[in-house]
Design a protein around this motif. Structure first.
Motif, short mmCIF file in Angstrom:
data_model
loop_
_atom_site.label_atom_id
_atom_site.label_comp_id
_atom_site.label_asym_id
_atom_site.label_seq_id
_atom_site.Cartn_x
_atom_site.Cartn_y
_atom_site.Cartn_z
N VAL A 12 0.82 -1.23 -0.17
CA VAL A 12 0.05 0.11 -0.09
C VAL A 12 0.96 1.07 -0.17
N LEU A 13 0.72 1.92 -1.01
CA LEU A 13 1.54 3.23 -1.25
C LEU A 13 0.81 4.50 -1.05
N LYS A 14 1.04 5.41 0.01
CA LYS A 14 0.40 6.69 -0.02
C LYS A 14 1.39 7.80 -0.93
N LEU A 15 0.80 8.64 -1.72
CA LEU A 15 1.58 9.54 -2.33
C LEU A 15 1.02 10.70 -1.65
N GLY A 16 2.01 11.56 -1.34
CA GLY A 16 1.53 12.85 -0.69
C GLY A 16 1.32 13.99 -1.86
N GLY A 17 0.47 15.03 -1.55
CA GLY A 17 0.06 16.20 -2.65
C GLY A 17 1.64 16.73 -3.31
N ALA A 18 2.69 16.88 -2.38
CA ALA A 18 3.93 17.54 -2.74
C ALA A 18 4.57 16.73 -3.88
N LEU A 19 4.18 15.56 -4.30
CA LEU A 19 4.97 14.80 -5.28
C LEU A 19 4.28 14.67 -6.54
N MET A 20 3.19 15.60 -6.92
CA MET A 20 2.31 15.68 -8.27
C MET A 20 3.26 16.51 -9.32
N GLU A 21 4.29 16.87 -8.95
CA GLU A 21 5.15 17.51 -9.97
C GLU A 21 5.47 16.63 -11.21
N GLU A 22 5.23 16.88 -12.54
CA GLU A 22 5.46 15.60 -13.55
C GLU A 22 6.69 14.79 -13.59
N LYS A 23 7.98 15.48 -13.28
CA LYS A 23 9.13 14.66 -13.29
C LYS A 23 8.99 13.66 -12.18
N LEU A 24 8.84 14.14 -11.11
CA LEU A 24 8.58 13.47 -9.90
C LEU A 24 7.79 12.28 -10.25
N MET A 25 6.48 12.46 -10.46
CA MET A 25 5.39 11.58 -10.71
C MET A 25 5.74 10.56 -11.66
N ASP A 26 6.50 10.70 -12.70
CA ASP A 26 6.95 9.99 -13.90
C ASP A 26 8.02 8.98 -13.12
N SER A 27 8.95 9.34 -12.44
CA SER A 27 9.89 8.47 -11.76
C SER A 27 8.90 7.44 -10.82
N ILE A 28 8.18 8.05 -9.94
CA ILE A 28 7.36 7.09 -9.02
C ILE A 28 6.69 6.24 -9.79
N CYS A 29 5.78 6.52 -10.93
CA CYS A 29 5.19 5.60 -11.82
C CYS A 29 5.89 4.51 -12.31
N GLN A 30 7.10 4.88 -12.88
CA GLN A 30 8.02 4.19 -13.34
C GLN A 30 8.29 2.96 -12.41
N GLY A 87 10.09 10.84 -1.31
CA GLY A 87 9.40 10.49 -2.88
C GLY A 87 10.00 11.42 -3.77
N THR A 88 10.83 12.49 -3.60
CA THR A 88 11.38 13.47 -4.29
C THR A 88 12.61 12.67 -4.80
N ALA A 89 13.43 11.68 -4.04
CA ALA A 89 14.47 11.01 -4.63
C ALA A 89 14.26 10.18 -5.66
N PRO A 90 15.14 10.27 -6.79
CA PRO A 90 14.85 9.38 -8.05
C PRO A 90 14.69 7.91 -7.51
N HIS A 91 13.93 7.38 -7.80
CA HIS A 91 13.53 5.99 -7.84
C HIS A 91 13.56 5.72 -6.44
N ALA A 92 12.92 6.31 -5.65
CA ALA A 92 12.93 5.99 -4.20
C ALA A 92 12.31 4.71 -3.70
N LEU A 93 11.26 4.31 -4.38
CA LEU A 93 10.52 3.12 -3.88
C LEU A 93 11.59 2.12 -4.02
N LEU A 94 12.11 1.96 -5.27
CA LEU A 94 13.12 0.82 -5.68
C LEU A 94 14.32 0.86 -4.59
N LEU A 95 14.65 1.94 -4.46
CA LEU A 95 15.82 2.06 -3.24
C LEU A 95 15.56 1.50 -1.99
#
Length: 284
Positions: free
Chosen positions: A24-42, A260-268
């Motif tokens: 279960v992943l909760k995304l904060g509103g501060a992460l909706m910027e396009e480049k951040l969201m693209d990395s998270i979605c990947q 979540g602003t760190a590149p590929h934070a979930l994978l790390l």
């Protein structure tokens, strides 16, 4: 070449451990910027393709406040909860709907199959109005009363990534504004998820709030409760820690707060030994 291979080999035991498990992943509103969201979605799509079962609960606080100000309404909060009248509720519908579809489109761009829903759909979240002294002014703000996760179970078991907006309905059919951290924690407990992960815009739980290098990588429930009781952490982090404590007490194996602003934070966080955030667990 050897370094690339070693990275993949480091990930292997974690891929094996979490294969078929619900995240279960909760995304904060501060992460909706396009480049951040693209990395998270990947990251989310990759986790799905290697056999994990991720689902997303998203916030939208900053977008909602911005839309309120455009409409000439000043955002007002009581103990961190947004005062919500009917006009504000309409703005919440619009803002959360926009964010929901943005995430669905982002996941689809990278090959993920996702469906956007809210807590109202399929009776997912039964809620009741927040009550208590001084909270009458909150209006259409609710707290989770019951979760019926059958629609979410159906989606994840048929290969979809559910993307969930944090709203609920009471017994009379009135829609209510809910805290996204709380909804995500309750859902993780209901699903008995392997992990509950809060992606935010801070490194995790800090020992010294003024020093971003003072990250606490691992804490127990007892440690977390002490930080909350002593108000060692900030008000926003208190809400997140409470959600993590609730989820782990409810049977979730581990909860995480990561940047979540760190590149590929979930994978790390999920696929490396060291991780990058704070992990909360029952005991060490």
């Amino acid at each position: 070449m050897k370094r690339r291979a070693s990275v993949l080999l480091e990930a292997l035991p974690y891929i094996r451990r979490f294969h078929g498990k619900i995240l279960v992943l909760k995304l904060g509103g501060a992460l909706m910027e396009e480049k951040l969201m693209d990395s998270i979605c990947q990251d989310i799509v990759l986790l799905n393709y290697v056999g994990m079962k991720p689902l997303v609960v998203h916030g939208g606080g900053s977008d909602i406040s911005e839309e309120m100000e455009k409409a000439g309404k000043k955002p007002e909060f009581i103990e961190g909860l947004r005062v919500t009248d009917e006009e504000t509720m309409d703005i919440i519908y619009k803002s959360l709907g926009k964010i929901n579809k943005k995430i669905v489109l982002g996941l689809g761009k990278h090959g993920g199959k996702s469906i956007g829903i809210s807590g109202i759909d399929g009776g997912l979240v039964r809620a009741k109005k927040v009550e208590g002294k001084g909270k009458e002014k909150l209006g259409l703000v609710g707290e989770v009363e019951e979760i019926d996760a059958s629609v979410v179970n159906y989606l994840i078991n048929t290969g979809y990534i559910p993307v969930i907006a944090p709203m609920g309905a009471d017994a009379e059919g009135t829609s209510l504004n809910l805290n996204a951290d709380t909804v995500a924690a309750e859902l993780s407990t209901s699903l008995q998820a392997e992990k509950f992960i809060l992606l935010t815009d801070v490194p995790g739980v800090l020992e010294d709030q003024e020093n971003k290098n003072s990250l606490i990588p691992r804490i127990t429930l007892e440690d977390a409760q002490k930080l909350i009781d002593e108000k060692t952490v900030t008000e926003g982090m208190i809400t997140k820690l409470k959600a993590c404590v609730k989820s782990v007490k409810g049977g979730v194996k581990r909860a995480h707060i990561i940047n979540g602003t760190a590149p590929h934070a979930l994978l790390l966080e999920l696929l490396t030994e060291s991780g990058i955030g704070t992990m909360i667990e029952e005991a060490r």
